[in-house]
Design a protein around this motif. Structure first.
Motif, mmCIF file in Angstrom:
data_model
loop_
_atom_site.group_PDB
_atom_site.id
_atom_site.type_symbol
_atom_site.label_atom_id
_atom_site.label_comp_id
_atom_site.label_asym_id
_atom_site.label_seq_id
_atom_site.Cartn_x
_atom_site.Cartn_y
_atom_site.Cartn_z
ATOM 1 N N LYS A 90 0.821 -1.200 0.000
ATOM 2 C CA LYS A 90 0.000 0.000 0.000
ATOM 3 C C LYS A 90 0.859 1.257 0.000
ATOM 4 O O LYS A 90 1.873 1.316 0.693
ATOM 5 N N PRO A 91 0.450 2.281 -0.764
ATOM 6 C CA PRO A 91 1.191 3.551 -0.744
ATOM 7 C C PRO A 91 1.315 4.135 0.647
ATOM 8 O O PRO A 91 2.288 4.819 0.957
ATOM 9 N N SER A 92 0.330 3.861 1.505
ATOM 10 C CA SER A 92 0.376 4.418 2.861
ATOM 11 C C SER A 92 1.570 3.885 3.643
ATOM 12 O O SER A 92 2.099 4.573 4.523
ATOM 13 N N VAL A 93 2.022 2.658 3.337
ATOM 14 C CA VAL A 93 3.191 2.104 4.013
ATOM 15 C C VAL A 93 4.425 2.929 3.684
ATOM 16 O O VAL A 93 5.227 3.281 4.559
ATOM 17 N N VAL A 94 4.573 3.262 2.405
ATOM 18 C CA VAL A 94 5.721 4.073 1.988
ATOM 19 C C VAL A 94 5.608 5.485 2.552
ATOM 20 O O VAL A 94 6.595 6.077 2.988
ATOM 21 N N ASP A 95 4.398 6.024 2.559
ATOM 22 C CA ASP A 95 4.209 7.378 3.109
ATOM 23 C C ASP A 95 4.627 7.424 4.576
ATOM 24 O O ASP A 95 5.304 8.370 5.007
ATOM 25 N N LYS A 96 4.239 6.417 5.343
ATOM 26 C CA LYS A 96 4.597 6.392 6.759
ATOM 27 C C LYS A 96 6.103 6.191 6.935
ATOM 28 O O LYS A 96 6.720 6.767 7.840
ATOM 29 N N THR A 97 6.689 5.382 6.065
ATOM 30 C CA THR A 97 8.138 5.205 6.112
ATOM 31 C C THR A 97 8.854 6.531 5.908
ATOM 32 O O THR A 97 9.832 6.846 6.599
ATOM 33 N N MET A 98 8.369 7.327 4.986
ATOM 34 C CA MET A 98 8.995 8.614 4.713
ATOM 35 C C MET A 98 8.815 9.582 5.872
ATOM 36 O O MET A 98 9.717 10.384 6.171
ATOM 37 N N ARG A 99 7.681 9.508 6.546
ATOM 38 C CA ARG A 99 7.501 10.381 7.716
ATOM 39 C C ARG A 99 8.484 10.001 8.826
ATOM 40 O O ARG A 99 9.057 10.873 9.492
ATOM 41 N N VAL A 100 8.690 8.706 9.020
ATOM 42 C CA VAL A 100 9.673 8.258 10.002
ATOM 43 C C VAL A 100 11.074 8.709 9.586
ATOM 44 O O VAL A 100 11.886 9.134 10.421
ATOM 45 N N MET A 101 11.351 8.642 8.293
ATOM 46 C CA MET A 101 12.654 9.066 7.788
ATOM 47 C C MET A 101 12.879 10.558 8.038
ATOM 48 O O MET A 101 13.972 10.978 8.442
ATOM 49 N N MET A 102 11.874 11.366 7.826
ATOM 50 C CA MET A 102 11.998 12.798 8.064
ATOM 51 C C MET A 102 12.280 13.078 9.540
ATOM 52 O O MET A 102 13.071 13.971 9.874
ATOM 53 N N ASP A 103 11.661 12.306 10.409
ATOM 54 C CA ASP A 103 11.929 12.463 11.844
ATOM 55 C C ASP A 103 13.378 12.117 12.166
ATOM 56 O O ASP A 103 13.989 12.720 13.059
ATOM 57 N N ARG A 104 13.931 11.150 11.460
ATOM 58 C CA ARG A 104 15.332 10.782 11.695
ATOM 59 C C ARG A 104 16.288 11.880 11.215
ATOM 60 O O ARG A 104 17.367 12.059 11.783
ATOM 61 N N LEU A 105 15.915 12.561 10.158
ATOM 62 C CA LEU A 105 16.786 13.594 9.607
ATOM 63 C C LEU A 105 16.710 14.888 10.404
ATOM 64 O O LEU A 105 17.644 15.700 10.368
ATOM 65 N N ALA A 106 15.613 15.094 11.128
ATOM 66 C CA ALA A 106 15.380 16.374 11.796
ATOM 67 C C ALA A 106 16.482 16.771 12.777
ATOM 68 O O ALA A 106 16.933 17.919 12.765
ATOM 69 N N PRO A 107 16.982 15.872 13.666
ATOM 70 C CA PRO A 107 18.023 16.306 14.607
ATOM 71 C C PRO A 107 19.284 16.811 13.920
ATOM 72 O O PRO A 107 19.999 17.636 14.486
#
Length: 533
Positions: A180-197
């Protein structure tokens, strides 16, 4: 330095070793005894105290701690003022803590009175975080010992923070039918959280089929662009250097430096490089925000610290990151195997959406698709493993004839999935306390998935069922416990055990996974071609 009982008359200028309360006079531990304090203690009837008298060549605890901390402190660190022989050091910037472990070890062997403690080397830190502390144990140490400790540290600063660098990270997600596209979308949100610090920027979010050629093309595009780091999230975990993601990197002109890590969760991580840029093949657990091997590698790259093969091989000690996030409870002693848990593989379907061919007999990576589900159950030590046949019974049995399994034929296979579930459960031996039911058309489900379901049931024996989830959505395979077996006989149609799970309510244990394999089956020619690619 002299330590011991000292007459009050001789105590002026000494350091009190303990707190003393006598009459109106209070002397705190570590305080300098003045003439006024000595007189007050004497007036209260105190004849002697336990105190410390410094001798020529002694360095007071605060001075010693301050000198040593100044020598230890590198970039990105500030040392606070000494207090009771202690100096705390704090990060002044976000980044990765670098520690010369050999120098710290040498420092701590100079004298039992001189110590330094740090956070683990290469840990991600934030500004203001306590990262190390120097402590002088007694009230003073000799100048000789201080100099020896300074010499043990060597010419470089032993502790520093490698600040995060401005970085652009390009991400490629591979897609399989059913993901599902939603799986990839959620993965990207987690990735953005990792990049934020690290204040890093997402420079690309590309999504391509899980096939070597289109993935290689995307890697090549990012390598020529402005991305400093390239990350690939696969729709299927990387299990071999000949798998899609490693082969795509090679086809793009890059190289695979290392595959696999002694870190759990996150064993299936790939390190690579193309045009001088690091390429990280992310493990399935990197879709979760929980700490895993991907964090260790990504954080270091963001701080400009290269991660190579030798670095990975040294990550084993400390590499077991608490309890694996996909386990609902810690393992209990003696509960490492699935016990009397059987396996059922449903292999009776007509493959109507596949066309004329039986999808279970189609070749994938050198063997029929149905073998993957059966072999995963055998590797997970389920006993016995039953395979429910129906459509093209003889051909399915021939494809599995060399495996230690039992066949159960479902003559009513045309009525839907429920009939096969009923047939499989009815054929289970009486000692089977539960059964893992796998679909024969899900070749990417591994034995590790099945083991975690079995382990979760053993940890929570009152459960009626155990199911894997991906971002909150239930997938397959499922484990059914014996108390729910009688209800299986009431199943009809093509819904399998879904109705039973709905009715079981809170007695269904959900085990979260980050691997899309639990949600991907092979129902169409397009899905098969994607996996074959």
């Amino acid at each position: 330095m002299k330590f011991g009982p000292i007459a009050i008359a001789d105590s002026v200028g000494c350091i009190a070793a303990h707190t003393i309360r006598a009459g109106a006079t209070t002397v705190k531990k570590g305080a300098l005894v003045t003439a006024e304090i000595a007189a007050g203690l004497a007036g209260a009837g105190i004849g002697e105290i336990v105190a410390v008298r410094l001798e020529p060549g002694d360095v007071a605890e605060n001075e010693a701690a301050s000198r040593l901390a100044a020598r230890l402190t590198g970039k990105g660190i500030v040392a606070e003022a000494p207090f009771t022989g202690r100096v705390n050091m704090f990060a002044t910037t976000a980044g990765v803590l670098t520690v010369d472990v050999a120098a710290i070890d040498a420092f701590n062997t100079v004298d039992e009175a001189i110590t330094v403690a740090t956070l683990p080397a290469l840990k991600a830190v934030v500004a203001g975080e306590l990262i190390a502390t120097v402590k002088i144990i007694p009230y003073a140490v000799s100048e000789t010992r201080v100099e020896q400790a300074l010499s043990a540290l060597g010419p470089e600063r032993a502790i520093a923070v490698a600040a995060y660098r401005p970085s652009k990270v390009g991400v490629i997600s591979t897609i399989l039918p059913g993901l599902k596209p939603s799986v990839v979308d959620k993965t990207m949100r987690v990735m953005m959280d990792r990049l934020a610090p690290a204040a890093a920027v997402l420079s690309a979010d590309r999504r391509v089929p899980h096939e070597t050629t289109p993935l290689a093309e995307s890697i090549g595009v990012l390598a020529k662009g402005d991305s400093d780091i390239i990350v690939v999230f696969g729709a299927s975990a990387i299990t071999d250097r000949r798998d899609v993601i490693p082969q795509a990197l090679i086809e793009a002109g890059g190289r695979v430096e290392h595959l696999g890590m002694p870190v759990d969760p996150g064993n299936l991580l790939m390190l690579g490089e193309i045009d001088g840029k690091p390429v990280i093949g992310a493990p399935g657990c990197a879709r979760s925000p929980k700490e895993n091997s991907f964090d260790w590698v990504l954080q270091r790259h963001l701080a400009g610290i290269r991660v190579g093969r030798a670095d990975v091989q040294r990550m084993g000690v400390g590499g077991l990151l608490m309890e694996i996030v996909s386990r609902p409870q810690p393992r209990a002693p003696g509960q490492h195997g699935p016990g009397h848990i059987a396996g059922i593989v449903l292999a009776a379907g007509r493959s109507t959406r596949m066309g004329a061919d039986n999808k279970l007999l189609q070749e994938l990576r050198g063997k029929p698709i149905v073998r993957y589900a059966v072999e995963a159950q055998l590797e997970a030590r389920l006993d016995p493993v039953l395979v429910v046949t129906g459509h093209q019974k003889e051909a399915v049995e021939a494809a599995l004839s060399d495996l230690p399994i039992r066949f159960v034929h479902n003559p009513d296979y045309a009525s839907g999935l429920a009939g096969s579930v009923r047939a499989g459960v009815a054929a289970l031996p009486s000692e089977a306390e539960a059964a893992v039911i796998s679909l024969g058309d899900m070749p990417n489900v591994t034995s590790q998935v099945i083991e975690r379901l079995a382990e979760s049931h053993l940890q929570q024996p009152d459960s009626l069922a155990v199911v894997p989830t991906l971002f909150g959505h239930r997938g397959n395979p499922v484990l059914l416990a014996r108390p729910i077996f009688p209800a299986v006989s009431l199943l009809t149609g093509d819904r399998g055990a879904r109705r039973l799970l709905d009715e079981a309510g809170s007695r269904v244990v959900e085990v979260p996974f980050e691997d899309p394999a639990i949600a991907i089956d092979v129902d169409t020619p397009e899905a098969l071609r994607a996996l074959q690619g």
